[in-house]
Design a protein around this motif. Structure first.
Motif, mmCIF file in Angstrom:
data_model
loop_
_atom_site.group_PDB
_atom_site.id
_atom_site.type_symbol
_atom_site.label_atom_id
_atom_site.label_comp_id
_atom_site.label_asym_id
_atom_site.label_seq_id
_atom_site.Cartn_x
_atom_site.Cartn_y
_atom_site.Cartn_z
ATOM 1 N N GLU A 887 0.838 -1.201 0.000
ATOM 2 C CA GLU A 887 0.000 0.000 0.000
ATOM 3 C C GLU A 887 0.870 1.246 0.000
ATOM 4 O OE1 GLU A 887 -3.270 0.691 -0.273
ATOM 5 O OE2 GLU A 887 -3.501 -1.427 -0.802
ATOM 6 N N LEU A 888 1.961 1.214 0.754
ATOM 7 C CA LEU A 888 2.896 2.339 0.755
ATOM 8 C C LEU A 888 3.473 2.548 -0.643
ATOM 9 C CD1 LEU A 888 5.561 2.895 3.541
ATOM 10 C CD2 LEU A 888 5.940 3.601 1.201
ATOM 11 N N ILE A 889 3.870 1.450 -1.295
ATOM 12 C CA ILE A 889 4.404 1.551 -2.661
ATOM 13 C C ILE A 889 3.364 2.141 -3.600
ATOM 14 C CG2 ILE A 889 5.155 0.187 -4.665
ATOM 15 C CD1 ILE A 889 6.545 -1.701 -2.742
ATOM 16 N N LYS A 890 2.142 1.678 -3.504
ATOM 17 C CA LYS A 890 1.080 2.180 -4.385
ATOM 18 C C LYS A 890 0.866 3.680 -4.184
ATOM 19 C CE LYS A 890 -2.640 -0.415 -4.272
ATOM 20 N NZ LYS A 890 -3.654 -1.324 -3.657
ATOM 21 N N ARG A 891 0.913 4.118 -2.946
ATOM 22 C CA ARG A 891 0.708 5.545 -2.684
ATOM 23 C C ARG A 891 1.878 6.370 -3.210
ATOM 24 N NH1 ARG A 891 -1.220 6.730 3.250
ATOM 25 N NH2 ARG A 891 -1.639 8.739 2.243
ATOM 26 N N LEU A 892 3.092 5.846 -3.080
ATOM 27 C CA LEU A 892 4.252 6.547 -3.642
ATOM 28 C C LEU A 892 4.131 6.644 -5.163
ATOM 29 C CD1 LEU A 892 7.089 4.957 -1.483
ATOM 30 C CD2 LEU A 892 6.576 7.408 -1.586
ATOM 31 N N LEU A 893 3.787 5.543 -5.799
ATOM 32 C CA LEU A 893 3.656 5.542 -7.261
ATOM 33 C C LEU A 893 2.539 6.471 -7.713
ATOM 34 C CD1 LEU A 893 4.099 1.716 -7.974
ATOM 35 C CD2 LEU A 893 5.788 3.534 -8.351
ATOM 36 N N ALA A 894 1.424 6.470 -6.996
ATOM 37 C CA ALA A 894 0.312 7.336 -7.368
ATOM 38 C C ALA A 894 0.679 8.806 -7.250
ATOM 39 C CB ALA A 894 -0.898 7.020 -6.499
ATOM 40 N N ALA A 895 1.596 9.121 -6.319
ATOM 41 C CA ALA A 895 2.024 10.513 -6.155
ATOM 42 C C ALA A 895 3.053 10.923 -7.194
ATOM 43 C CB ALA A 895 2.600 10.708 -4.754
ATOM 44 N N GLY A 896 3.541 9.964 -7.982
ATOM 45 C CA GLY A 896 4.551 10.269 -8.993
ATOM 46 C C GLY A 896 5.961 9.938 -8.570
ATOM 47 N N ALA A 897 6.125 9.294 -7.419
ATOM 48 C CA ALA A 897 7.453 8.882 -6.975
ATOM 49 C C ALA A 897 7.863 7.587 -7.677
ATOM 50 C CB ALA A 897 7.473 8.696 -5.462
ATOM 51 N N VAL A 898 9.112 7.203 -7.490
ATOM 52 C CA VAL A 898 9.665 6.006 -8.115
ATOM 53 C C VAL A 898 10.052 5.013 -7.026
ATOM 54 C CG1 VAL A 898 11.586 5.088 -9.486
ATOM 55 C CG2 VAL A 898 10.506 7.248 -10.132
ATOM 56 N N VAL A 899 9.705 3.757 -7.225
ATOM 57 C CA VAL A 899 10.130 2.677 -6.342
ATOM 58 C C VAL A 899 10.897 1.664 -7.183
ATOM 59 C CG1 VAL A 899 9.402 0.802 -4.826
ATOM 60 C CG2 VAL A 899 8.181 2.989 -4.781
ATOM 61 N N VAL A 900 12.103 1.335 -6.745
ATOM 62 C CA VAL A 900 12.930 0.376 -7.471
ATOM 63 C C VAL A 900 13.080 -0.888 -6.632
ATOM 64 C CG1 VAL A 900 14.186 1.993 -8.922
ATOM 65 C CG2 VAL A 900 14.976 1.593 -6.597
ATOM 66 N N ALA A 901 13.208 -1.999 -7.301
ATOM 67 C CA ALA A 901 13.202 -3.299 -6.626
ATOM 68 C C ALA A 901 14.579 -3.625 -6.072
ATOM 69 C CB ALA A 901 12.746 -4.392 -7.588
ATOM 70 N N GLY A 902 14.635 -3.777 -4.760
ATOM 71 C CA GLY A 902 15.859 -4.189 -4.090
ATOM 72 C C GLY A 902 15.519 -5.163 -2.988
ATOM 73 N N THR A 903 16.502 -5.911 -2.515
ATOM 74 C CA THR A 903 16.203 -7.024 -1.621
ATOM 75 C C THR A 903 16.927 -7.003 -0.287
ATOM 76 O OG1 THR A 903 17.984 -8.411 -2.518
ATOM 77 C CG2 THR A 903 15.826 -8.486 -3.632
ATOM 78 N N ASP A 904 18.062 -6.315 -0.203
ATOM 79 C CA ASP A 904 18.937 -6.388 0.966
ATOM 80 C C ASP A 904 19.571 -7.765 1.105
ATOM 81 O OD1 ASP A 904 20.260 -5.023 2.937
ATOM 82 O OD2 ASP A 904 18.531 -4.740 4.235
ATOM 83 N N ALA A 905 19.611 -8.534 0.012
ATOM 84 C CA ALA A 905 20.279 -9.839 0.059
ATOM 85 C C ALA A 905 21.760 -9.638 0.390
ATOM 86 C CB ALA A 905 20.144 -10.535 -1.298
ATOM 87 N N PRO A 906 22.336 -10.544 1.187
ATOM 88 C CA PRO A 906 21.803 -11.821 1.645
ATOM 89 C C PRO A 906 21.082 -11.769 2.983
ATOM 90 C CG PRO A 906 24.106 -11.699 2.186
ATOM 91 C CD PRO A 906 23.783 -10.417 1.479
ATOM 92 N N LEU A 907 20.730 -10.557 3.486
ATOM 93 C CA LEU A 907 19.878 -10.520 4.671
ATOM 94 C C LEU A 907 18.512 -11.116 4.353
ATOM 95 C CD1 LEU A 907 20.829 -7.018 6.104
ATOM 96 C CD2 LEU A 907 21.460 -9.260 7.004
ATOM 97 N N ASP A 908 18.037 -10.912 3.132
ATOM 98 C CA ASP A 908 16.919 -11.678 2.605
ATOM 99 C C ASP A 908 17.507 -12.704 1.637
ATOM 100 O OD1 ASP A 908 14.353 -12.536 2.208
ATOM 101 O OD2 ASP A 908 13.563 -10.602 1.569
ATOM 102 N N THR A 909 16.703 -13.646 1.204
ATOM 103 C CA THR A 909 17.212 -14.774 0.419
ATOM 104 C C THR A 909 17.746 -14.309 -0.930
ATOM 105 O OG1 THR A 909 15.508 -16.126 1.454
ATOM 106 C CG2 THR A 909 16.664 -17.067 -0.438
ATOM 107 N N THR A 910 19.002 -14.588 -1.196
ATOM 108 C CA THR A 910 19.627 -14.154 -2.440
ATOM 109 C C THR A 910 18.866 -14.690 -3.645
ATOM 110 O OG1 THR A 910 21.787 -14.047 -1.378
ATOM 111 C CG2 THR A 910 21.770 -14.228 -3.776
ATOM 112 N N ALA A 911 18.625 -13.835 -4.607
ATOM 113 C CA ALA A 911 17.984 -14.144 -5.896
ATOM 114 C C ALA A 911 16.481 -14.357 -5.760
ATOM 115 C CB ALA A 911 18.648 -15.337 -6.591
#
Length: 998
Positions: A887-911
């Protein structure tokens, strides 16, 4: 200084950089470190009428309102209206409160790199520090007579309540319990102070020290107590499943006041004995305590942003001219002082000092950490040639070698005992161990912990190991007596620069410990057991890492910004030329791909039935398919029933964090899931440079790598890939490192000062390099390019973020991100819940082949958590959290902001986590097109390589993904990888995983 003028300090970063670059650098080097001319700066005014996690104070003089919005103080008439910004943008304030006479404002400020209590004049034009020192002082509250301020401090080790006289003097400790006491509020009669202890609210009598429980522990976490002026009521907050509400205690009875469920985590301020003013649900709220009747106090607050418009640094992906190798990892000087062993370009090398290196290994395995025996006849190192990292010993004269360890996991960082019979080493669980070279018997020296230690070093008598560990948020020296297991911590005079290759290292004669501190080399005189016998002595003035002693204990080999140097104990520094170059891989091939579908990265709908011609590393043509198209010897890939997309980008990755554990598996794993580029957001710098060079040269299999070095941090550190910065002299060294090692990104971390962040950003932009941090504001006002995490850890801990409250974000966050052009990275740990939708991900052939045993166990635990069949880890989320995050991402996108996909791997599962991020976005309402763009063109633009990457178009680099299904309608199809091309080189999944199939 107003927000409009404070950016000028950042704008003067060029002058700052030149002023603080170390004078000991050769003239040519200092000149080479000068960045390009100042870029143009655009001023953007952003006016908002809502706030996220804003803090409120009311003036006892006239009822006017002071509020902290995104770390900027504003004043406002009591009836609302246009807010006026006050205070310096570098103040970095928190928890504001008015003095009883309304003439002063107390805040918790991070202006000097530690939390201290500062007092400002009512107009914010001047301020002074009430507390100082190398500790955190937080949560100020005034005494009723205005002569003292109470606060929480860790200056005695724990968290206790203290007071300080506003006219000067040393603070006085009030509570001495072993528990943590925090968030104090002074009773109106001046006789007691209430505070939070655990999940209760207590009060301490200042005369007797007697403690009384006011609010006992019940369901929900309590916070932010505040006494009413008449002393009859105490307001506080309680957080629970339904949100955070305002409560009032009176005569032992607690009741909720008002209907707001997103009350911001600061004290409600009593404007009278009956009315409270506070922040909630995006607004400033005034509530009558007795009735709960509430009204909103309207405001309009304007932020002034300064956004640099700079040209990204030039990257020539086609150049094949020789380039000097700078990724020199773990250089080890031979005992005779004549030869250096090191890692570069995915192999181990030996080189005479100043001579031409020769390869010691020549294979695809991941070798690391060469270490000489004391007699110089053998070299120990780690390699995954047998599947996972193990220790090997090679005889230098004969070339014969023997595998020493074969544990199910990873072993690395070997160090020889003086008698040559034992190797100390470390493993994937952060344990420190020893192994008998003859028998292979392993003994644990230090158990594993979350904190990664530095490499071990033996004392001259073989009785003690020294290594860098994290103690009290500093990189300290731990000395372990092997016979007894007893250990002690030694303060090196600050923090060892990093917990990796930066020492401490015993001199062979046992008289010194060498290490990097403040990014220069020091030697500490010690007893045989490592106990200091004198003060440390600085032996270099330039950026210096990875010390290694000569056998006579007179000289220390080290790294300086990608070059080798030696320094004597007396501080005489000499260059050590290294004649080693590499060329970028540029395949001499021609490939034709018949694509049934092509999603080119620009249009929402895919094209159908096209031929893509790749020549070398670039796309030459895209044309309608012709069955009779001449192939002219080209390699043909039949993707007529498949979809071609741009390769995926993981924009938030710590590739070196577990590179020693993953070894050669990491790059193969990333490619096998279609990830053709990664962006580092903090890594061990020399391993990062080596990885970038190896991947560019084609000596290692893996994605394109946009690297940075260690995160620039304040004097308190936790991560091994943070680099603590103590003063501006050292900051100049870090700027030289950014320039000379050609960073692709600069990341400043949680406790890095705001004014230094502005200076680093200005300098980096002159190099054409972007910057990032965990903060939206004042980072966005000072030109910082992007923000990591939708909301994440900060200097205030995990429990508070200015970017998202329980019900937020509100307009301030959305507009600052959109109008300021600051992309957020997603890092959706909560997306792990989607494993329950596709349990087969856990048994995928790529997982079976390329995950270590420990990785498989961790992934299976995440699946059980997602299915509700097992316990969840600290970073695991819930479906409700996943929905809220998206929902936060949707609100950012609706406002015209940009969200890019990142993971913090390997703190999260790599790949896998990148695919789960994208699936979570789509499941909870982001369109497939938006999700796909977040992992392709949008990150390419952010990296400044949109002209080369991010779309499938003629002229672009051939970083391509070929998958089954149609990801424009089912984003899960992205994981069904059939082919992946990186730099025009095609790989199939079986080809990538075969070397590790057992």
């Amino acid at each position: 200084m107003t927000p409009a003028t404070s950016r000028r300090a950042g704008g003067a970063a060029m002058a700052f950089a030149l002023a603080v670059l170390p004078t000991a650098l050769p003239t040519s080097t200092a000149q080479a470190s000068q960045p390009a001319p100042t870029p143009a700066t655009e001023t953007v005014d952003v006016t908002v009428t809502e706030g996220t996690n804003l803090a409120v104070a009311t003036s006892p003089r006239d009822g006017s309102i002071l509020f902290d919005l995104q770390g900027q103080l504003f004043t406002l008439p009591r009836e609302g209206g246009t807010a006026t910004a006050i205070g310096d943008i570098t103040l970095d304030p928190y928890w504001p409160s008015f003095s009883p006479d309304g003439k002063q404002i107390a805040v918790q400020s991070f202006a000097d790199g530690m939390f201290h209590i500062r007092v400002l004049t009512q107009d914010g034009r001047s301020s002074r520090a009430l507390t100082r020192g190398d500790h955190d002082d937080t949560y100020p509250a005034w005494s009723p007579d205005g002569t003292r301020v109470t606060f929480t401090s860790d200056r005695a080790g724990g968290e206790d309540i203290w007071t300080v006289d506003t006219r000067g003097g040393e603070p006085r400790r009030v509570t001495t319990a072993t528990t943590a006491e925090t968030q104090p509020t002074w009773a109106p009669d001046g006789r007691s102070i209430a505070y939070v202890q655990g999940n209760t609210i207590e009060s301490v009598d200042l005369a007797t020290g007697a403690v009384t429980t006011l609010v006992p522990a019940t369901q929900g976490q309590v916070a932010a107590p505040s006494w009413s002026p008449d002393g009859r009521s105490l307001s506080f907050l309680r957080a629970g499943p339904g949100g955070r509400t305002l409560q009032v205690w009176q005569a032992g009875v607690v009741r909720q006041v008002g209907a707001h469920t997103d009350v911001f985590p600061f004290p409600a301020r009593w404007s009278s004995p009956t009315e409270l003013v506070y922040g909630a649900n995006g607004a400033i709220v005034a509530t009558v305590a007795a009735s709960g009747e509430s009204k909103t106090v309207p405001f309009r607050a304007t932020f002034r942003l300064h956004r640099d418009r700079y040209k990204p640094k030039a990257r020539d992906f086609d150049d094949t001219e020789p380039r000097p190798v700078q990724g020199i990892v773990g250089p080890a000087l031979s005992p005779d002082g004549r030869t250096v062993a090191f890692k570069a370009l995915n192999d181990l090398w030996l080189s005479p000092l100043g001579g031409t290196p020769r390869k010691l290994t020549d294979d695809d395995a991941y070798e690391i950490d060469p270490a000489w025996s004391r007699d110089g006849t053998k070299l120990a190192y780690a390699s995954d040639k047998a599947g996972t990292e193990d220790l090997y010993v090679r005889d230098i004269a004969s070339g014969q070698e023997r595998r020493i360890t074969a544990i199910d996991g990873a072993e690395f960082a070997p160090a020889w005992s003086p008698d040559g019979k034992t190797l100390a080493f470390q493993d994937h669980a952060n344990q420190t161990l020893t192994v008998d070279v003859a028998t292979g018997a392993v003994t644990t020296v230090l158990p594993g912990a979350f904190s990664v230690p530095g490499k071990p070093s033996w004392s001259a008598d073989g009785k003690v190991l020294a290594l860098a560990v994290n103690a009290a948020e500093r990189n300290q020296i731990q000395l372990v007596t092997l016979a007894t297991g007893a250990s002690k911590i030694v303060d090196p005079g600050g923090s060892v620069s990093t917990r990796g290759d930066d020492g401490p290292v015993f001199s062979p004669d046992g008289r010194w410990l060498a290490y990097s501190r403040d990014s220069v080399l020091w030697v500490l005189p010690v007893d045989p057991d490592g106990t200091p016998t004198g003060r440390p002595k600085r032996i270099t003035t330039e950026a210096s890492d990875a010390p290694s002693w000569s056998g006579d204990s007179r000289t220390v080999l080290h790294l300086h910004n990608g070059t080798l140097r030696t320094a004597t104990v007396d501080g005489v520094v000499k260059d050590v030329p290294l004649r080693l170059t590499y060329t970028q891989q540029r395949p001499d091939t021609r490939i034709i791909i018949h694509a049934g579908r092509l999603w080119d990265g620009r249009d929402a709908q895919p094209k159908t039935n096209v031929d893509i011609t790749v020549v070398g590393n670039r796309i030459r043509r895209i044309e309608p398919h012709r069955p009779d198209r001449p192939r002219d010897g080209a390699r043909f890939i039949d993707a007529s029933k498949l979809t071609v997309t741009p390769g995926l980008v993981d924009v938030h990755n710590h590739q070196q964090m577990r590179s020693k554990t993953f070894g050669d598996r990491q790059g193969r794993l990333l490619l096998s899931y279609g990830i053709t580029a990664t962006r580092s957001t903090g890594d061990a710098v020399y391993r990062a440079v080596e990885d970038r060079e190896s991947l560019a040269a084609g000596t290692r299999v893996g994605p394109r790598y946009f690297m940075t070095g260690e995160m620039l941090e304040g004097t308190r550190v936790n991560w091994e890939f943070s680099r603590p910065v103590r003063d501006e002299r050292q900051l100049g060294l870090e700027l030289s490192r950014i320039k000379e090692l050609d960073y692709d990104l600069v990341k400043t971390y949680e406790r890095f000062r705001v004014d230094w962040q502005a200076k680093v950003t200005g300098y980096a932009h002159r190099l054409g390099v972007g910057t990032t941090s965990h903060y939206l504001y004042p980072a966005v006002a000072n030109g910082v390019d992007s923000k990591e995490h939708l909301y994440g850890p900060s200097k205030w801990g995990f429990g508070f973020a200015r970017e998202s409250s329980l019900g937020g974000p509100y307009e301030d966050v959305l507009q600052l991100a959109a109008r300021g052009g600051m992309p957020f990275s997603s890092t959706l740990f909560s997306a792990g819940t989607l494993l329950a939708d596709d349990p087969a991900m856990v048994t995928d052939p790529r997982v079976r082949a390329l995950f270590t045993t420990q990785d498989k166990q961790a992934l299976n635990a995440k699946l059980l958590c997602a299915q509700g069949l097992g316990p969840c880890g600290f970073l695991d989320g819930t479906p409700a959290q996943a929905r809220r995050d998206v929902e936060l991402i949707k609100r950012l996108l609706a406002a015209g902001a940009v969200v890019v996909a990142g993971t913090d791997a390997p703190l999260d599962t790599t790949a896998l986590s990148l695919h789960l991020n994208l699936r979570s976005m789509v499941k909870y309402g982001v369109t497939p097109f938006q999700a796909l763009r977040s992992a392709t063109l949008d990150p390419a633009k952010q990296l400044g390589v949109g002209a080369d990457l991010g779309t499938v178009e003629p002229g672009k680099l051939a970083d391509l993904l070929i998958v089954g299904g149609d990801p424009t309608t089912d984003v899960a199809a992205l994981a069904d990888v059939r082919w992946v091309l990186k730099n025009g080189v095609p790989h199939t999944v079986p080809e990538l995983i075969t070397p590790f199939q057992r």
